[in-house]
Design a protein around this motif. Structure first.
Motif, PDB file in Angstrom:
ATOM      1  N   LEU A 218      35.300  38.239  41.547  1.00 12.59           N
ATOM      2  CA  LEU A 218      36.236  37.894  42.705  1.00 12.59           C
ATOM      3  C   LEU A 218      35.105  36.351  43.270  1.00 12.59           C
ATOM      4  CD1 LEU A 218      37.243  41.330  43.780  1.00 12.59           C
ATOM      5  CD2 LEU A 218      38.828  39.275  42.559  1.00 12.59           C
ATOM      6  N   LEU A 219      34.213  35.978  43.431  1.00  8.02           N
ATOM      7  CA  LEU A 219      33.368  35.278  43.760  1.00  8.02           C
ATOM      8  C   LEU A 219      33.779  34.218  42.553  1.00  8.02           C
ATOM      9  CD1 LEU A 219      30.666  36.108  45.532  1.00  8.02           C
ATOM     10  CD2 LEU A 219      32.603  35.489  46.636  1.00  8.02           C
ATOM     11  N   ILE A 220      33.471  34.157  40.990  1.00  9.15           N
ATOM     12  CA  ILE A 220      33.021  33.316  40.846  1.00  9.15           C
ATOM     13  C   ILE A 220      34.912  32.493  40.622  1.00  9.15           C
ATOM     14  CG2 ILE A 220      34.086  32.861  37.778  1.00  9.15           C
ATOM     15  CD1 ILE A 220      31.128  34.383  38.010  1.00  9.15           C
ATOM     16  N   GLY A 221      35.566  33.397  40.531  1.00 13.94           N
ATOM     17  CA  GLY A 221      37.185  33.183  40.437  1.00 13.94           C
ATOM     18  C   GLY A 221      38.289  33.562  40.169  1.00 13.94           C
ATOM     19  N   GLU A 222      39.045  34.456  40.020  1.00 14.57           N
ATOM     20  CA  GLU A 222      40.752  35.251  39.530  1.00 14.57           C
ATOM     21  C   GLU A 222      41.656  34.535  39.043  1.00 14.57           C
ATOM     22  OE1 GLU A 222      40.188  39.577  39.772  1.00 14.57           O
ATOM     23  OE2 GLU A 222      38.231  39.849  38.789  1.00 14.57           O
ATOM     24  N   SER A 223      42.408  34.552  38.093  1.00 18.87           N
ATOM     25  CA  SER A 223      43.387  34.005  38.183  1.00 18.87           C
ATOM     26  C   SER A 223      44.656  35.664  38.448  1.00 18.87           C
ATOM     27  CB  SER A 223      43.865  33.856  36.410  1.00 18.87           C
ATOM     28  OG  SER A 223      43.988  34.933  35.586  1.00 18.87           O
ATOM     29  N   ALA A 224      45.781  35.073  38.984  1.00 14.74           N
ATOM     30  CA  ALA A 224      46.717  35.791  39.384  1.00 14.74           C
ATOM     31  C   ALA A 224      46.493  37.171  38.265  1.00 14.74           C
ATOM     32  CB  ALA A 224      47.892  34.631  39.374  1.00 14.74           C
ATOM     33  N   GLY A 225      47.655  37.871  38.536  1.00 17.33           N
ATOM     34  CA  GLY A 225      47.537  39.070  37.401  1.00 17.33           C
ATOM     35  C   GLY A 225      48.346  38.889  36.157  1.00 17.33           C
ATOM     36  N   LEU A 226      48.862  39.408  35.403  1.00 18.71           N
ATOM     37  CA  LEU A 226      49.743  38.606  34.687  1.00 18.71           C
ATOM     38  C   LEU A 226      51.261  38.681  35.082  1.00 18.71           C
ATOM     39  CD1 LEU A 226      48.245  40.112  30.619  1.00 18.71           C
ATOM     40  CD2 LEU A 226      48.240  37.922  31.949  1.00 18.71           C
ATOM     41  N   ASP A 227      51.645  39.963  35.986  1.00 16.39           N
ATOM     42  CA  ASP A 227      52.129  39.612  36.110  1.00 16.39           C
ATOM     43  C   ASP A 227      52.853  39.302  37.202  1.00 16.39           C
ATOM     44  OD1 ASP A 227      50.847  40.975  38.110  1.00 16.39           O
ATOM     45  OD2 ASP A 227      52.538  42.557  38.604  1.00 16.39           O
ATOM     46  N   VAL A 228      52.810  38.611  38.285  1.00 22.30           N
ATOM     47  CA  VAL A 228      52.798  37.638  39.140  1.00 22.30           C
ATOM     48  C   VAL A 228      52.980  36.373  38.372  1.00 22.30           C
ATOM     49  CG1 VAL A 228      51.474  35.994  40.797  1.00 22.30           C
ATOM     50  CG2 VAL A 228      51.355  38.889  40.873  1.00 22.30           C
ATOM     51  N   ILE A 229      51.919  35.670  37.114  1.00 25.58           N
ATOM     52  CA  ILE A 229      51.624  34.564  36.702  1.00 25.58           C
ATOM     53  C   ILE A 229      52.869  34.602  35.603  1.00 25.58           C
ATOM     54  CG2 ILE A 229      50.570  33.075  34.222  1.00 25.58           C
ATOM     55  CD1 ILE A 229      48.372  34.230  35.224  1.00 25.58           C
ATOM     56  N   ARG A 230      53.493  35.688  35.321  1.00 25.32           N
ATOM     57  CA  ARG A 230      55.039  35.182  34.266  1.00 25.32           C
ATOM     58  C   ARG A 230      55.980  35.366  35.169  1.00 25.32           C
ATOM     59  NH1 ARG A 230      54.854  40.403  32.855  1.00 25.32           N
ATOM     60  NH2 ARG A 230      56.534  41.869  34.189  1.00 25.32           N
ATOM     61  N   LYS A 231      55.855  36.099  36.889  1.00 26.90           N
ATOM     62  CA  LYS A 231      57.081  35.785  38.031  1.00 26.90           C
ATOM     63  C   LYS A 231      57.742  33.862  38.417  1.00 26.90           C
ATOM     64  CE  LYS A 231      56.813  40.300  39.741  1.00 26.90           C
ATOM     65  NZ  LYS A 231      56.770  41.180  40.950  1.00 26.90           N
ATOM     66  N   ILE A 232      55.962  34.058  38.458  1.00 24.43           N
ATOM     67  CA  ILE A 232      55.732  32.138  39.054  1.00 24.43           C
ATOM     68  C   ILE A 232      56.410  31.349  37.745  1.00 24.43           C
ATOM     69  CG2 ILE A 232      54.693  30.403  39.054  1.00 24.43           C
ATOM     70  CD1 ILE A 232      52.610  32.667  41.132  1.00 24.43           C
ATOM     71  N   ARG A 233      55.718  31.752  36.091  1.00 22.39           N
ATOM     72  CA  ARG A 233      56.133  30.901  35.442  1.00 22.39           C
ATOM     73  C   ARG A 233      57.964  31.217  34.886  1.00 22.39           C
ATOM     74  NH1 ARG A 233      54.718  28.211  31.221  1.00 22.39           N
ATOM     75  NH2 ARG A 233      52.484  28.234  30.618  1.00 22.39           N
ATOM     76  N   ASP A 234      58.120  32.313  35.119  1.00 27.76           N
ATOM     77  CA  ASP A 234      59.943  32.027  35.198  1.00 27.76           C
ATOM     78  C   ASP A 234      60.885  31.974  36.353  1.00 27.76           C
ATOM     79  OD1 ASP A 234      59.597  33.874  33.210  1.00 27.76           O
ATOM     80  OD2 ASP A 234      60.000  35.608  33.862  1.00 27.76           O
ATOM     81  N   ALA A 235      59.946  31.704  37.763  1.00 24.93           N
ATOM     82  CA  ALA A 235      60.886  31.147  38.579  1.00 24.93           C
ATOM     83  C   ALA A 235      60.809  29.456  38.683  1.00 24.93           C
ATOM     84  CB  ALA A 235      60.014  31.347  39.823  1.00 24.93           C
ATOM     85  N   LEU A 236      59.875  28.682  38.202  1.00 27.71           N
ATOM     86  CA  LEU A 236      59.748  27.746  37.723  1.00 27.71           C
ATOM     87  C   LEU A 236      60.633  26.873  36.680  1.00 27.71           C
ATOM     88  CD1 LEU A 236      55.428  27.084  37.893  1.00 27.71           C
ATOM     89  CD2 LEU A 236      57.777  26.259  39.219  1.00 27.71           C
ATOM     90  N   GLU A 237      61.040  27.712  35.563  1.00 24.75           N
ATOM     91  CA  GLU A 237      61.545  27.384  34.454  1.00 24.75           C
ATOM     92  C   GLU A 237      62.857  27.691  34.931  1.00 24.75           C
ATOM     93  OE1 GLU A 237      58.562  27.835  31.258  1.00 24.75           O
ATOM     94  OE2 GLU A 237      59.614  29.163  31.307  1.00 24.75           O
ATOM     95  N   SER A 238      63.341  28.683  35.485  1.00 20.73           N
ATOM     96  CA  SER A 238      64.480  29.167  36.064  1.00 20.73           C
ATOM     97  C   SER A 238      65.474  28.040  36.646  1.00 20.73           C
ATOM     98  CB  SER A 238      64.510  30.405  36.420  1.00 20.73           C
ATOM     99  OG  SER A 238      63.896  30.297  37.801  1.00 20.73           O
TER     100      SER A 238
END
Length: 321
Positions: A218-238
């Motif tokens: 977590l200190l190095i830096g983690e991405s969002a979970g796959l479900d969150v990434i999918r929700k954001i991507r879908d929202a941007l493309e909708s």
């Protein structure tokens, strides 16, 4: 995970461990049991760790500064990492040292207070059980269908995984102490006390290493979970106006448990006016924020003419388990 839920679990654990530490230390003074001393130090370390988690939560709420423009949300990870170091050194290594010392000079539990450790350990198991129950209850609010190991590995908020592992280790440690003290009383051989103390030490070292590995990630830096990434991507493309044709690529990074940095290049159709592109980007930002209401998004969206290149990385399109 909500900050409120994590704080509730921390306070429950802090109150339990403070009371347990006092009773264990009294039992050690009355009986000289090394298992009781190891458990006393363990509870003191746990109490200090919960104080560190509360301090980290408070400091993470400071406002952003020119030197730290993204704020201090990841300070919670720093203090959780310190917790793992304290658990390893003060808890685990001390218990192993005390076990070695008791093994070299074993002696049974003598005197009229021989029954005190048994009573203290049984009471402590009950108190730790209530603390662990609170941590489990608060974790279930956000765990969903995940298994417990997956929840601990994937959680972005450090408090509940730390409390869960600490309380679980505390319960096992009490059972080990009860084993060592009980056999010492039955056989009169103090080496059983040393065995129980060593088991506590190895347990705490294992838990501390697990916590350190997770907090380092977590200190190095983690991405969002796959479900969150999918929700954001879908929202941007909708985009109903087709101003945004697709997400060319996107990267996410947790700035804190509830704050997410999102940088994305959006494919847009050919537009003659800048205000059309600006409006499309602003609309995309609103859709992304609405898609994940539990997170604060720091968005950097770059428009580009969609030429059908730069496919997203495999993990960006992966389905969440």
């Amino acid at each position: 995970m909500s900050t409120e839920g994590g704080t509730k679990a921390i306070i429950a654990a802090l109150l339990a461990n403070t009371g347990i530490a006092i009773t264990k230390f009294i039992a050690f003074l009355l009986t000289g049991s090394s298992s009781m001393l190891a458990e006393s130090v363990h509870s003191v370390a746990d109490s200090g760790n919960q104080g560190l988690l509360l301090l980290g939560g408070k400091r993470s709420k400071r406002k952003a500064t020119p030197e730290h423009p993204f704020g201090f949300g990841r300070e919670r990870y720093v203090y959780a990492f310190i917790v793992s170091i304290v658990l390893f050194s003060v808890g685990g290594l001390f218990a192993l040292y005390e076990a070695w010392h008791k093994w070299a000079d074993p002696h049974g539990l003598e005197g009229k207070w021989w029954w005190v450790p048994i009573v203290v350990l049984l009471v402590a198991i009950g108190m730790e059980g209530m603390s662990f129950r609170t941590a489990v209850k608060e974790s279930n609010h956000t765990r969903g269908e995940q298994s417990w190991p997956k929840f601990i590995r994937s959680a972005k908020a450090p408090e509940l995984p730390v409390i869960l592992l600490e309380d679980f280790a505390a319960l096992l440690g009490l059972i080990f102490a009860l084993f060592g003290v009980g056999l010492t009383l039955l056989t009169g051989n103090g080496k059983w006390d040393a065995v129980g103390t060593a088991a506590i030490g190895f347990l705490l070292v294992a838990v501390a290493i697990t916590l350190a590995v997770e907090m380092k990630s977590l200190l190095i830096g983690e991405s969002a979970g796959l479900d969150v990434i999918r929700k954001i991507r879908d929202a941007l493309e909708s985009d109903t106006t087709d101003a945004v044709t697709r997400v060319i690529h996107m990267r996410t990074l947790h700035l804190g448990p509830e704050e997410l940095l999102v940088a994305a290049k959006l494919g847009v159709g050919r537009r003659e006016h800048g205000d059309e592109i600006s409006s499309a980007i602003n609309d995309a930002e609103q859709r992304a924020r609405a898609a994940v209401p539990g997170l604060t998004l720091v968005l950097y969206l770059e428009p580009d003419i969609d030429r059908g290149s730069a496919e997203p990385a495999p993990w960006e399109r992966a389905e969440a388990p």
